[in-house]
Design a protein around this motif. Structure first.
Motif, PDB file in Angstrom:
ATOM      1  N   GLY A   1       0.760  -1.376  -0.076  1.00 46.60           N
ATOM      2  CA  GLY A   1      -0.225   0.036  -0.013  1.00 46.60           C
ATOM      3  C   GLY A   1       0.886   1.414  -0.037  1.00 46.60           C
ATOM      4  N   ILE A   2       0.231   2.473   0.062  1.00 47.10           N
ATOM      5  CA  ILE A   2       0.883   3.771  -0.115  1.00 47.10           C
ATOM      6  C   ILE A   2       0.087   4.369   0.839  1.00 47.10           C
ATOM      7  N   GLN A   3       0.869   5.071   2.013  1.00 43.31           N
ATOM      8  CA  GLN A   3       0.485   5.930   2.936  1.00 43.31           C
ATOM      9  C   GLN A   3       1.109   7.181   3.010  1.00 43.31           C
ATOM     10  N   PHE A   4       0.147   8.406   3.066  1.00 45.29           N
ATOM     11  CA  PHE A   4       0.523   9.666   3.093  1.00 45.29           C
ATOM     12  C   PHE A   4       0.427   9.862   4.662  1.00 45.29           C
ATOM     13  N   ASN A   5       1.333  10.329   5.384  1.00 40.57           N
ATOM     14  CA  ASN A   5       1.490  10.656   6.684  1.00 40.57           C
ATOM     15  C   ASN A   5       0.813  12.031   6.998  1.00 40.57           C
ATOM     16  N   ALA A   6       0.962  13.095   6.062  1.00 42.28           N
ATOM     17  CA  ALA A   6       0.506  14.548   6.485  1.00 42.28           C
ATOM     18  C   ALA A   6       0.326  15.231   5.120  1.00 42.28           C
ATOM     19  N   VAL A   7      -1.119  15.049   4.788  1.00 43.30           N
ATOM     20  CA  VAL A   7      -1.712  15.756   3.538  1.00 43.30           C
ATOM     21  C   VAL A   7      -2.517  16.944   4.377  1.00 43.30           C
ATOM     22  N   VAL A   8      -2.315  18.229   4.028  1.00 41.74           N
ATOM     23  CA  VAL A   8      -2.939  19.352   4.729  1.00 41.74           C
ATOM     24  C   VAL A   8      -4.323  19.445   4.213  1.00 41.74           C
ATOM     25  N   GLU A   9      -5.172  19.521   5.099  1.00 42.13           N
ATOM     26  CA  GLU A   9      -6.730  19.278   4.658  1.00 42.13           C
ATOM     27  C   GLU A   9      -7.178  20.645   4.049  1.00 42.13           C
TER      28      GLU A   9
ATOM     29  N   VAL B   1      -5.996  16.635  -1.937  1.00 45.40           N
ATOM     30  CA  VAL B   1      -6.794  15.647  -1.370  1.00 45.40           C
ATOM     31  C   VAL B   1      -7.599  15.133  -2.396  1.00 45.40           C
ATOM     32  N   ARG B   2      -8.284  15.915  -3.379  1.00 47.21           N
ATOM     33  CA  ARG B   2      -9.080  15.590  -4.455  1.00 47.21           C
ATOM     34  C   ARG B   2      -8.361  14.701  -5.358  1.00 47.21           C
ATOM     35  N   LEU B   3      -7.073  14.879  -5.654  1.00 52.56           N
ATOM     36  CA  LEU B   3      -6.249  14.084  -6.534  1.00 52.56           C
ATOM     37  C   LEU B   3      -6.198  12.497  -5.956  1.00 52.56           C
ATOM     38  N   TRP B   4      -5.748  12.757  -4.698  1.00 54.44           N
ATOM     39  CA  TRP B   4      -5.386  11.255  -3.935  1.00 54.44           C
ATOM     40  C   TRP B   4      -6.757  10.505  -3.721  1.00 54.44           C
ATOM     41  N   GLN B   5      -7.780  11.261  -3.688  1.00 53.92           N
ATOM     42  CA  GLN B   5      -8.920  10.658  -3.621  1.00 53.92           C
ATOM     43  C   GLN B   5      -9.530  10.107  -5.053  1.00 53.92           C
ATOM     44  N   ASP B   6      -9.145  10.710  -5.966  1.00 55.26           N
ATOM     45  CA  ASP B   6      -9.544  10.264  -7.377  1.00 55.26           C
ATOM     46  C   ASP B   6      -8.612   9.360  -7.899  1.00 55.26           C
ATOM     47  N   LEU B   7      -7.414   8.826  -7.144  1.00 52.94           N
ATOM     48  CA  LEU B   7      -6.688   7.897  -7.347  1.00 52.94           C
ATOM     49  C   LEU B   7      -6.854   6.791  -6.641  1.00 52.94           C
ATOM     50  N   GLY B   8      -7.987   6.595  -5.802  1.00 52.91           N
ATOM     51  CA  GLY B   8      -8.135   5.657  -4.781  1.00 52.91           C
ATOM     52  C   GLY B   8      -7.753   5.762  -3.142  1.00 52.91           C
ATOM     53  N   PHE B   9      -7.193   6.571  -2.893  1.00 55.29           N
ATOM     54  CA  PHE B   9      -6.778   6.868  -1.492  1.00 55.29           C
ATOM     55  C   PHE B   9      -7.974   7.253  -0.754  1.00 55.29           C
ATOM     56  N   SER B  10      -7.950   6.822   0.544  1.00 51.65           N
ATOM     57  CA  SER B  10      -9.149   7.068   1.514  1.00 51.65           C
ATOM     58  C   SER B  10      -8.141   7.952   2.778  1.00 51.65           C
ATOM     59  N   ILE B  11      -9.280   8.764   3.291  1.00 46.56           N
ATOM     60  CA  ILE B  11      -8.783   9.344   4.455  1.00 46.56           C
ATOM     61  C   ILE B  11      -8.853   8.574   5.586  1.00 46.56           C
ATOM     62  N   VAL B  12      -7.933   8.074   6.090  1.00 46.95           N
ATOM     63  CA  VAL B  12      -8.157   7.158   7.426  1.00 46.95           C
ATOM     64  C   VAL B  12      -8.221   7.647   8.653  1.00 46.95           C
ATOM     65  N   GLY B  13      -7.725   8.906   8.708  1.00 49.05           N
ATOM     66  CA  GLY B  13      -7.685   9.859   9.949  1.00 49.05           C
ATOM     67  C   GLY B  13      -7.212  11.019   9.722  1.00 49.05           C
ATOM     68  N   THR B  14      -7.562  12.169  10.523  1.00 47.45           N
ATOM     69  CA  THR B  14      -7.144  13.511  10.588  1.00 47.45           C
ATOM     70  C   THR B  14      -6.741  13.830  11.947  1.00 47.45           C
TER      71      THR B  14
ATOM     72  N   VAL C   1      -4.027  11.616   7.363  1.00 49.27           N
ATOM     73  CA  VAL C   1      -3.552  10.236   6.870  1.00 49.27           C
ATOM     74  C   VAL C   1      -4.258   9.637   5.696  1.00 49.27           C
ATOM     75  N   MET C   2      -3.376   9.342   4.574  1.00 48.28           N
ATOM     76  CA  MET C   2      -4.422   9.003   3.495  1.00 48.28           C
ATOM     77  C   MET C   2      -3.585   7.569   3.119  1.00 48.28           C
ATOM     78  N   TYR C   3      -4.445   6.542   2.749  1.00 49.62           N
ATOM     79  CA  TYR C   3      -3.991   5.286   2.312  1.00 49.62           C
ATOM     80  C   TYR C   3      -4.468   4.741   1.037  1.00 49.62           C
ATOM     81  N   LEU C   4      -3.821   4.003   0.272  1.00 46.30           N
ATOM     82  CA  LEU C   4      -4.235   3.313  -0.815  1.00 46.30           C
ATOM     83  C   LEU C   4      -3.605   1.894  -0.615  1.00 46.30           C
ATOM     84  N   ASP C   5      -4.664   0.920  -0.687  1.00 48.67           N
ATOM     85  CA  ASP C   5      -4.200  -0.381  -0.498  1.00 48.67           C
ATOM     86  C   ASP C   5      -3.933  -0.960  -1.931  1.00 48.67           C
ATOM     87  N   LEU C   6      -2.737  -1.612  -2.334  1.00 51.72           N
ATOM     88  CA  LEU C   6      -2.555  -2.001  -3.387  1.00 51.72           C
ATOM     89  C   LEU C   6      -2.535  -3.503  -3.532  1.00 51.72           C
ATOM     90  N   GLY C   7      -3.130  -4.037  -2.517  1.00 48.38           N
ATOM     91  CA  GLY C   7      -3.304  -5.540  -2.692  1.00 48.38           C
ATOM     92  C   GLY C   7      -4.216  -6.042  -3.636  1.00 48.38           C
TER      93      GLY C   7
END
Length: 160
Positions: free
Chosen positions: A110-118, A124-137, A154-160
């Motif tokens: 997977g890919i984790q972004f630790n600090a995407v400024v809200e 944020v829109r680009l990462w969500q378009d690419l399948g990332f989810s906000i797992v927490g703020t 904190v955003m995450y994309l599961d590559l599994g």
């Protein structure tokens, strides 16, 4: 526009927009007032670094690799910088798609972004378009020059 591996020889083309983005105080927590040498060390820290070029001009850069060493190395992370004059032209998306493909090819889970400024809504829109989810703020974790204290996603994309 083409993406290729970057070398330190690309730094003079990256540094002006790197500096402008950091000094704006809206998207990165790097220290203000960094020297070119300090920033070079942070950007070229052993991670894979790429640039997107058009007609020999560097329009953006990305760095990527494991989010953590050792037992966390199966999850990747990345950072992106796009020249202000090239925004809105798909440079960030092209760099992001290349980064996701590279992580897949390297076998990351997977890919984790630790600090995407809200307040960085375009990112944020680009990462969500690419399948990332906000797992927490984390509330108030970033000191925005314009908005004061704002949350870091904190955003995450599961590559599994």
């Amino acid at each position: 526009m083409g993406i290729r591996a970057a070398t330190e020889a690309d730094w003079p083309a990256i540094w002006p927009f790197w500096r402008d983005i950091v000094e704006a105080g809206e998207t990165y927590a790097y220290p203000l007032g960094a020297t070119s040498e300090q920033a070079l060390g942070w950007w070229f820290d052993g991670s894979r670094v790429t640039v997107l070029e058009e007609d020999g001009r560097v329009l953006g850069s990305a760095k990527m690799g494991p989010n953590r060493p050792g037992r966390g190395a199966h999850v990747g992370t990345a950072s992106f910088m796009v020249d202000a004059g090239a925004r809105g032209r798909g440079v960030g998306r092209r760099l992001a798609e290349d980064m996701v493909a590279w992580h897949r090819d390297q076998g990351f889970a997977g890919i984790q972004f630790n600090a995407v400024v809200e307040t960085n809504t375009a990112a944020v829109r680009l990462w969500q378009d690419l399948g990332f989810s906000i797992v927490g703020t984390v509330p108030g974790a970033f000191e925005s020059a314009r908005h004061g204290r704002v949350g870091l996603h904190v955003m995450y994309l599961d590559l599994g």
